[in-house]
Design a protein around this motif. Structure first.
Motif: not given
Length: 273
Positions: A90-116
């Motif tokens: 690479g000749l150069c590298r610049s930060a351009v933008m960001y967003n965020r990861f998140m965990i999505v899943g079914p409404a039934s939420d069998p693992a019980g992770i909603s709200g964590l």
């Protein structure tokens, strides 16, 4: 003589056309959100330079750039980008933008992770309940972040050994579609999820963990290592993205009232374009 001049003119025209077109190796999220189809025509209108993009995972995008098959890369996995830069690709590298990861899943939420708000705790509960999880499995920036979370859990599942863990080997949009069809969990960047939310039977279950920060950089490929690179138009693209106009356009891009990316160029960063 006329024919010679005509042929010469065609050759010149062809060279000019080649000189005003660059290849961008990038991630599926910048394509699946529609961001590139929004930005690149505006860049072309401002500069006359056309951008041809190839959307793959960050690992594959950097592999393309390391072979000299791309002029510029827009990627989101710093742990892969730093070795790329250290090897002189690479000749150069610049930060351009960001967003965020998140965990999505079914409404039934069998693992019980909603709200964590802790992704590591959520992954541990998914593992302990053997709830179906869909991985990108493609060495993309999202896949790299997912594996980093599993490392924090202390257990890294594989499709070969864990029947509840599946990988698609595909981009973010395809992986979200599979997760929706299978009522499964997955890790996604919020921009792609918001862009596709209307077609998915998935809910946002875990968000807000600082570890889920998702930084995008623009990298111009080094002409020293890859003499075929169109470095000047590639630099023009990188400069345009971090210019006040480029950053304002990125910040204004919304779908359904959601801003998909937040501009964050900092000229004080080292090694910027």
């Amino acid at each position: 003589m006329a024919i010679v001049l005509m042929v010469a003119g065609l050759a010149l025209s062809y060279q000019s056309q080649q000189a005003t077109s660059i290849i961008l190796a990038t991630t599926t999220s910048t394509r699946d959100t529609g961001l590139l189809d929004y930005l690149d025509p505006l860049f072309a209108a401002d500069t006359g330079i056309q951008v041809q993009y190839v959307a793959v995972g960050t690992g594959q995008a950097l592999d393309m750039a390391a072979r000299g098959d791309a002029d510029v890369a827009m990627v989101h996995a710093p742990s892969l980008e730093l070795p790329f830069m250290a090897h002189g690709n690479g000749l150069c590298r610049s930060a351009v933008m960001y967003n965020r990861f998140m965990i999505v899943g079914p409404a039934s939420d069998p693992a019980g992770i909603s709200g964590l708000t802790n992704a590591t705790t959520a992954f541990r509960k998914i593992w302990q309940t053997n709830s179906t999880f869909i991985s990108r499995g493609d060495n993309s920036g999202t896949n790299v972040k997912e594996l980093a979370i599993w490392a924090r859990v202390g257990y890294t599942p594989t499709a070969a050994d864990d029947s509840w863990y599946l990988d698609t080997g595909q981009g973010m949009a395809a992986t979200l579609t599979v997760a929706s069809e299978k009522s499964a969990y997955t890790l996604t960047d919020d921009g792609t999820f918001y862009a596709l939310q209307g077609s998915l039977k998935l809910q946002i279950l875990v968000a807000g963990d600082p570890f889920l920060f998702n930084q995008y950089h623009i990298i111009v490929v080094s002409p020293s290592l890859h003499p075929n690179v169109k470095v000047n138009p590639a630099l023009e693209y990188a400069h345009w993205l971090v210019s006040p106009r480029g950053q304002a356009l990125i910040g204004a891009y919304e779908i359904g009232g959601h801003r998909l990316f937040t501009p964050d160029y900092n000229p004080a960063d080292s090694g910027v374009c």
